[in-house]
Each structure stands twice: as C-alpha cells, then as structure tokens.
Design a protein around this motif. Structure first.
Motif, PDB file in Angstrom:
ATOM      1  N   GLY A 172     -27.294 -24.129  20.667  1.00 60.42           N
ATOM      2  CA  GLY A 172     -26.457 -25.046  21.432  1.00 60.42           C
ATOM      3  C   GLY A 172     -26.706 -26.489  21.093  1.00 60.42           C
ATOM      4  N   SER A 173     -27.769 -26.774  20.337  1.00 59.28           N
ATOM      5  CA  SER A 173     -28.073 -28.150  19.954  1.00 59.28           C
ATOM      6  C   SER A 173     -27.244 -28.536  18.730  1.00 59.28           C
ATOM      7  CB  SER A 173     -29.567 -28.282  19.631  1.00 59.28           C
ATOM      8  OG  SER A 173     -29.831 -29.494  18.971  1.00 59.28           O
ATOM      9  N   THR A 174     -26.637 -29.700  18.795  1.00 60.68           N
ATOM     10  CA  THR A 174     -25.829 -30.174  17.669  1.00 60.68           C
ATOM     11  C   THR A 174     -26.680 -30.369  16.419  1.00 60.68           C
ATOM     12  OG1 THR A 174     -24.365 -31.336  19.197  1.00 60.68           O
ATOM     13  CG2 THR A 174     -24.253 -31.974  16.883  1.00 60.68           C
ATOM     14  N   LEU A 175     -27.893 -30.901  16.596  1.00 53.17           N
ATOM     15  CA  LEU A 175     -28.786 -31.108  15.454  1.00 53.17           C
ATOM     16  C   LEU A 175     -29.186 -29.779  14.824  1.00 53.17           C
ATOM     17  CD1 LEU A 175     -30.392 -33.102  13.734  1.00 53.17           C
ATOM     18  CD2 LEU A 175     -32.270 -32.918  15.390  1.00 53.17           C
ATOM     19  N   ASP A 176     -29.468 -28.789  15.655  1.00 53.75           N
ATOM     20  CA  ASP A 176     -29.829 -27.463  15.143  1.00 53.75           C
ATOM     21  C   ASP A 176     -28.656 -26.822  14.404  1.00 53.75           C
ATOM     22  OD1 ASP A 176     -32.316 -27.753  16.161  1.00 53.75           O
ATOM     23  OD2 ASP A 176     -32.042 -26.407  17.871  1.00 53.75           O
ATOM     24  N   MET A 177     -27.455 -26.977  14.956  1.00 56.21           N
ATOM     25  CA  MET A 177     -26.272 -26.398  14.311  1.00 56.21           C
ATOM     26  C   MET A 177     -26.022 -27.058  12.956  1.00 56.21           C
ATOM     27  SD  MET A 177     -23.733 -26.029  17.608  1.00 56.21           S
ATOM     28  CE  MET A 177     -22.389 -25.398  16.637  1.00 56.21           C
ATOM     29  N   ALA A 178     -26.201 -28.368  12.893  1.00 55.62           N
ATOM     30  CA  ALA A 178     -26.028 -29.068  11.610  1.00 55.62           C
ATOM     31  C   ALA A 178     -27.069 -28.598  10.602  1.00 55.62           C
ATOM     32  CB  ALA A 178     -26.138 -30.574  11.832  1.00 55.62           C
ATOM     33  N   ALA A 179     -28.292 -28.415  11.066  1.00 58.42           N
ATOM     34  CA  ALA A 179     -29.342 -27.910  10.173  1.00 58.42           C
ATOM     35  C   ALA A 179     -29.014 -26.502   9.688  1.00 58.42           C
ATOM     36  CB  ALA A 179     -30.690 -27.917  10.895  1.00 58.42           C
ATOM     37  N   ALA A 180     -28.482 -25.656  10.568  1.00 59.97           N
ATOM     38  CA  ALA A 180     -28.122 -24.285  10.186  1.00 59.97           C
ATOM     39  C   ALA A 180     -27.059 -24.285   9.095  1.00 59.97           C
ATOM     40  CB  ALA A 180     -27.634 -23.519  11.409  1.00 59.97           C
ATOM     41  N   VAL A 181     -26.048 -25.152   9.245  1.00 60.09           N
ATOM     42  CA  VAL A 181     -24.988 -25.232   8.240  1.00 60.09           C
ATOM     43  C   VAL A 181     -25.558 -25.726   6.908  1.00 60.09           C
ATOM     44  CG1 VAL A 181     -22.845 -26.399   7.607  1.00 60.09           C
ATOM     45  CG2 VAL A 181     -23.168 -25.572   9.940  1.00 60.09           C
ATOM     46  N   SER A 182     -26.433 -26.730   6.973  1.00 61.17           N
ATOM     47  CA  SER A 182     -27.026 -27.256   5.737  1.00 61.17           C
ATOM     48  C   SER A 182     -27.875 -26.209   5.030  1.00 61.17           C
ATOM     49  CB  SER A 182     -27.887 -28.486   6.064  1.00 61.17           C
ATOM     50  OG  SER A 182     -27.095 -29.519   6.609  1.00 61.17           O
ATOM     51  N   LEU A 183     -28.662 -25.460   5.793  1.00 66.68           N
ATOM     52  CA  LEU A 183     -29.503 -24.422   5.193  1.00 66.68           C
ATOM     53  C   LEU A 183     -28.651 -23.328   4.545  1.00 66.68           C
ATOM     54  CD1 LEU A 183     -32.263 -23.992   7.928  1.00 66.68           C
ATOM     55  CD2 LEU A 183     -32.288 -25.454   5.903  1.00 66.68           C
ATOM     56  N   THR A 184     -27.570 -22.972   5.221  1.00 68.22           N
ATOM     57  CA  THR A 184     -26.677 -21.940   4.677  1.00 68.22           C
ATOM     58  C   THR A 184     -26.020 -22.400   3.389  1.00 68.22           C
ATOM     59  OG1 THR A 184     -26.230 -21.130   6.912  1.00 68.22           O
ATOM     60  CG2 THR A 184     -24.705 -20.470   5.179  1.00 68.22           C
ATOM     61  N   LEU A 185     -25.540 -23.643   3.375  1.00 69.76           N
ATOM     62  CA  LEU A 185     -24.922 -24.177   2.153  1.00 69.76           C
ATOM     63  C   LEU A 185     -25.922 -24.272   1.004  1.00 69.76           C
ATOM     64  CD1 LEU A 185     -22.667 -27.017   3.651  1.00 69.76           C
ATOM     65  CD2 LEU A 185     -21.953 -24.790   2.752  1.00 69.76           C
ATOM     66  N   ALA A 186     -27.167 -24.629   1.323  1.00 73.58           N
ATOM     67  CA  ALA A 186     -28.204 -24.694   0.288  1.00 73.58           C
ATOM     68  C   ALA A 186     -28.448 -23.307  -0.310  1.00 73.58           C
ATOM     69  CB  ALA A 186     -29.502 -25.243   0.874  1.00 73.58           C
ATOM     70  N   GLY A 187     -28.464 -22.281   0.547  1.00 70.89           N
ATOM     71  CA  GLY A 187     -28.649 -20.917   0.053  1.00 70.89           C
ATOM     72  C   GLY A 187     -27.497 -20.460  -0.819  1.00 70.89           C
ATOM     73  N   ILE A 188     -26.264 -20.788  -0.402  1.00 69.35           N
ATOM     74  CA  ILE A 188     -25.089 -20.402  -1.187  1.00 69.35           C
ATOM     75  C   ILE A 188     -25.095 -21.095  -2.549  1.00 69.35           C
ATOM     76  CG2 ILE A 188     -22.569 -20.548  -1.297  1.00 69.35           C
ATOM     77  CD1 ILE A 188     -22.539 -20.231   1.749  1.00 69.35           C
ATOM     78  N   PHE A 189     -25.431 -22.381  -2.548  1.00 68.87           N
ATOM     79  CA  PHE A 189     -25.478 -23.119  -3.815  1.00 68.87           C
ATOM     80  C   PHE A 189     -26.544 -22.536  -4.739  1.00 68.87           C
ATOM     81  CE2 PHE A 189     -27.291 -26.555  -6.410  1.00 68.87           C
ATOM     82  CZ  PHE A 189     -26.150 -26.965  -7.098  1.00 68.87           C
ATOM     83  N   GLN A 190     -27.708 -22.198  -4.178  1.00 67.44           N
ATOM     84  CA  GLN A 190     -28.772 -21.612  -4.993  1.00 67.44           C
ATOM     85  C   GLN A 190     -28.333 -20.275  -5.593  1.00 67.44           C
ATOM     86  OE1 GLN A 190     -31.394 -22.765  -6.200  1.00 67.44           O
ATOM     87  NE2 GLN A 190     -33.284 -21.628  -5.768  1.00 67.44           N
ATOM     88  N   TRP A 191     -27.633 -19.465  -4.804  1.00 67.33           N
ATOM     89  CA  TRP A 191     -27.155 -18.170  -5.304  1.00 67.33           C
ATOM     90  C   TRP A 191     -26.138 -18.364  -6.424  1.00 67.33           C
ATOM     91  CZ3 TRP A 191     -28.454 -13.536  -6.013  1.00 67.33           C
ATOM     92  CH2 TRP A 191     -27.520 -12.528  -6.252  1.00 67.33           C
ATOM     93  N   ARG A 192     -25.303 -19.364  -6.262  1.00 67.96           N
ATOM     94  CA  ARG A 192     -24.337 -19.670  -7.318  1.00 67.96           C
ATOM     95  C   ARG A 192     -25.054 -20.045  -8.610  1.00 67.96           C
ATOM     96  NH1 ARG A 192     -19.938 -18.936 -10.264  1.00 67.96           N
ATOM     97  NH2 ARG A 192     -19.237 -20.861 -11.282  1.00 67.96           N
ATOM     98  N   MET A 193     -26.067 -20.863  -8.529  1.00 66.63           N
ATOM     99  CA  MET A 193     -26.818 -21.286  -9.706  1.00 66.63           C
ATOM    100  C   MET A 193     -27.560 -20.105 -10.345  1.00 66.63           C
ATOM    101  SD  MET A 193     -26.178 -24.447 -10.286  1.00 66.63           S
ATOM    102  CE  MET A 193     -24.517 -23.936  -9.809  1.00 66.63           C
ATOM    103  N   ILE A 194     -28.037 -19.191  -9.525  1.00 67.22           N
ATOM    104  CA  ILE A 194     -28.726 -18.002 -10.050  1.00 67.22           C
ATOM    105  C   ILE A 194     -27.760 -17.152 -10.869  1.00 67.22           C
ATOM    106  CG2 ILE A 194     -29.748 -15.793  -9.347  1.00 67.22           C
ATOM    107  CD1 ILE A 194     -31.081 -17.326  -7.040  1.00 67.22           C
ATOM    108  N   ASN A 195     -26.544 -16.986 -10.383  1.00 63.23           N
ATOM    109  CA  ASN A 195     -25.557 -16.199 -11.116  1.00 63.23           C
ATOM    110  C   ASN A 195     -25.136 -16.881 -12.412  1.00 63.23           C
ATOM    111  OD1 ASN A 195     -24.526 -13.638  -9.626  1.00 63.23           O
ATOM    112  ND2 ASN A 195     -24.785 -15.139  -8.001  1.00 63.23           N
ATOM    113  N   VAL A 196     -24.994 -18.189 -12.381  1.00 55.22           N
ATOM    114  CA  VAL A 196     -24.661 -18.925 -13.605  1.00 55.22           C
ATOM    115  C   VAL A 196     -25.786 -18.781 -14.626  1.00 55.22           C
ATOM    116  CG1 VAL A 196     -24.294 -21.223 -14.575  1.00 55.22           C
ATOM    117  CG2 VAL A 196     -23.131 -20.561 -12.458  1.00 55.22           C
TER     118      VAL A 196
END
Length: 395
Positions: A172-196
């Motif tokens: 419910g915390s806005t800061l926590d939600m922003a951190a969750a989105v950032s962590l998820t995007l970082a994971g997706i970007f890393q997975w993309r780089m691994i496949n490349v």
C-alpha cells in the motif's frame, strides 16, 4: 548420463543447434566455473556483515540459521570449483557441471530469498526497503555470472525478484510500489540481455563450426581434405596399432573432362566420392587428396582387406553422369602412424602400389607387399629396404 540428467540439461540450455551443443556446453561450463568462484567469495564476505547489522529482535533463524546456511553454501561452492574439470578434453563433464550448477543455483536462490523476506518481515519503517534492494543486486549479479546457463539465470531472477516485488507492491506504500516496479523492470531487462548473449554465443559457435568445416573438407565432394586426413592419421597413430590406407585414383579421368566438359567431370568426381564415402565410418575416414585421387584410411579391422575389391566392383558397375563407365585403380598399404615420417612412408607405399596397378592395366588393386615381393623375390625379412621402383607417367 541418465534420462533425468539429460532432461535437466535440456532445460538448463534449450534451443541449441545439434552441431554446436557440445561446444556450447564446454564454453558455458568454463565461463560459469571462472565467474562463480568470485561470486561465492563475495557472498561469503557479505555474510558476516549481514549478521552484524541484523537486530536481535529478528530472531535466531534470521540472524544465525540463514547466514550459516549461506556460508556453508558458499564454502561448498568454492571447494567444488577448485577442481580442474578439463572440459575441453572431457565434454561430458561440462554437461554434468551444467546440471549441477543449475541445482546449486536453485538452492542459492531459495536461501537468498528466504533470508531477504524474513528480514523484510522483521524490519520496521524505511529499513525494510534495504533488504529487497540488496537481494535484487545479488540476484542480478548472480544471473550475470550464470548467464550461459539460461535456466539457472531464470531461476534466480524469478525466485529472488518476484516474491519480494509482490510483497512490496501490495504493502500500500507508494514508495514500496515504485520500488517493486523498478525491481521487476530490472529483472526483465536482465533476462533480455541474457537471451541476447545466448544468441550471440550460439551464432559465433555456428560460424566457428562452419569455418572449421570449410577448412577441413573438400568443397566439391564434401569429403575430408588432405589436411583433415593427416589429422585423422595422427589420431589413429596415437592408439599405437597398425592402419590401412587405400589410395584410389580414377582411370583416364582426363578423357572424361576432355569429352564432356569439366562440369560433367565434377559430377563424376562427386559420384565416385559418394561411393567411397559409404565405406567411411567408425575408425575409417574418406578424403579427396586432389584432382581425381581419393583415400580411405582406417584400422585394419574397420577397413578389411576385401574393401578394395568391393570398391572396384561398385564403381565399375555404377551408372555415371556422363553416361559411360568409370573404373579406378587402388593402391593398398599397411603400417603404423606414430609420427609424420611413418605417415609419409605409408603413403609412399600405397602410392607405389597404386602406380603398379595403373601399369598393369588399371581397374584393379595392388598391395604394397606384393610390390616388394615382385621387386625382390629372394629378399629375406632382415634385408634392408629396397630402392623405389622408377616411375613412368601412367594416367
């Protein structure tokens, strides 16, 4: 390897072309072994620091049990990576190492996530955000280290990032939600780089294999070239036993080229090469040495004495692209191949026998032993070798 190991291996590194699977396994295992050492050392060094900063209120499980599990995990990894696995010469060890690394990666991810979530649940206020950030930094570093094993990298990203991101998102915390989105995007970007990275490595290995194939094969017939046959001879010689060499030369091939053109002549060469290559296989290699000369080299067991007569008959009775009959002459010799000098001796014996087959009328085989007996019928076994028979031009 067992069926279970094969299944785990295919999951660990899927979608690999058959031609480069072994090369990729060796490269991936070598890379992970080098990088994982430093990863385990770094994790081990941070463990006591984490113990010191964890408050007593977190409980013994979070403060002592999980750090102890992580320390044992790191020490076990460091100890296992000290062994020289010799992946280049023993590729089956690379496959086993990849399966073991995938399992080890799963264990490490579970320990890390359990530690981070337990610490997060026991922390208060802004301190809670420190644990998911530290966890994700470790997850991204680990995923990079095991990027060559995509399943292991995927496990770290999923097990480390998804649970903690979900907890942050639903606080419910806005800061926590922003951190969750950032962590998820970082994971997706890393997975993309691994496949490349995976695609680039596979493309490079395919290009390397293609270059090796072009360097070792005759472009017209697809048989080995002279250089590759020498490599095969060296491998045979390492066993210490005898080898048999058949030198095969098409009779009056110049007449085919003169009468029907070089394109038809090339087709005849390809057809003869196809027939010869049928007899290659385990411990036997076929090669085009140049022009209309071919070779079969192998152990006497894999290349029996009657193979020359069989080849003569098959080639003589096969319909050829120019509509006429083609015959060959074959020189046969046996000897050891312990060094380059031994190869040259064996080749000369077979070449002399081939010349004699041509001189006697072509469309026949001749053995180097018969040549020696014909030249010196009274020779004793302990006599010195005979001088070579003078050669005339015989096509």
């Amino acid at each position: 390897m067992t069926k279970v190991s094969d299944f785990l291996r295919d999951i660990a590194i899927p979608d690999l072309a058959h031609d480069v699977r072994v090369d990729y396994m060796v490269a991936a295992a070598s890379q992970v072994q080098k990088q994982a050492r430093w990863l385990f050392v770094a994790l081990l060094m941070t463990t006591p620091v984490a113990v010191l900063v964890t408050p007593e209120s977190a409980g013994w499980f979070v403060r002592w049990a999980l750090p102890a599990a992580m320390a044992l995990y790191c020490l076990s990894g460091i100890f296992s990576l000290r062994k020289d696995n010799q992946f280049e010469t023993k590729p089956w060890r690379a496959e086993r190492f990849i399966v073991q690394s995938s399992i080890s990666s799963l264990i490490g991810a579970l320990i890390s996530t359990t530690w981070a979530i337990s610490s997060w649940l026991g922390a208060e206020g802004t301190e809670r955000l420190h644990f998911p950030v530290i966890l994700v930094m470790g997850a991204l570093a680990t995923a990079y280290c095991v990027a060559s094993i995509r399943a292991a990298a995927a496990m770290h990203l999923l097990i480390d990032i998804v649970p903690i991101a979900a907890l942050l998102f639903f606080t419910g915390s806005t800061l926590d939600m922003a951190a969750a989105v950032s962590l998820t995007l970082a994971g997706i970007f890393q997975w993309r780089m691994i496949n490349v990275h995976h695609q680039h490595v596979v493309e490079l290995l395919l290009l390397k294999r293609k270059s090796q194939t072009l360097a070792l094969t005759d472009p017209l017939t697809g048989l080995l070239n002279r250089r590759a046959l020498l490599d095969f001879a060296e491998a045979l010689g390492s066993d210490g036993g005898k080898s048999r060499l058949l030198l095969i030369d098409i009779d009056r091939f110049k007449a085919v080229n003169d009468s029907h053109g070089h394109d038809v002549g090339d087709s005849v060469l390809q057809e003869v090469a196809r027939i010869i290559d049928v007899h290659a296989g385990n411990n036997v290699s076929s090669a085009r040495l140049g022009g209309e000369e071919f070779a079969l080299l192998g152990t006497p067991e894999a290349l029996p004495a009657d193979k020359a007569a069989q080849l003569l008959s098959e080639i003589r009775n096969t319909a050829m692209p120019h509509g006429g009959q083609v015959t060959v002459s074959i020189g046969v010799a046996e000897g050891t191949l312990e060094d380059d000098r031994a190869w040259r001796t064996l080749y000369k014996q077979a070449d002399d026998a081939l010349y004699e087959a041509k001189r006697l009328g072509r469309d026949r085989q001749y053995h180097s032993d018969d040549l020696e007996i014909a030249a010196h019928p009274q020779r004793r076994a302990d006599d010195p070798p005979a001088a070579p028979i003078p050669r005339q031009n015989v096509a």
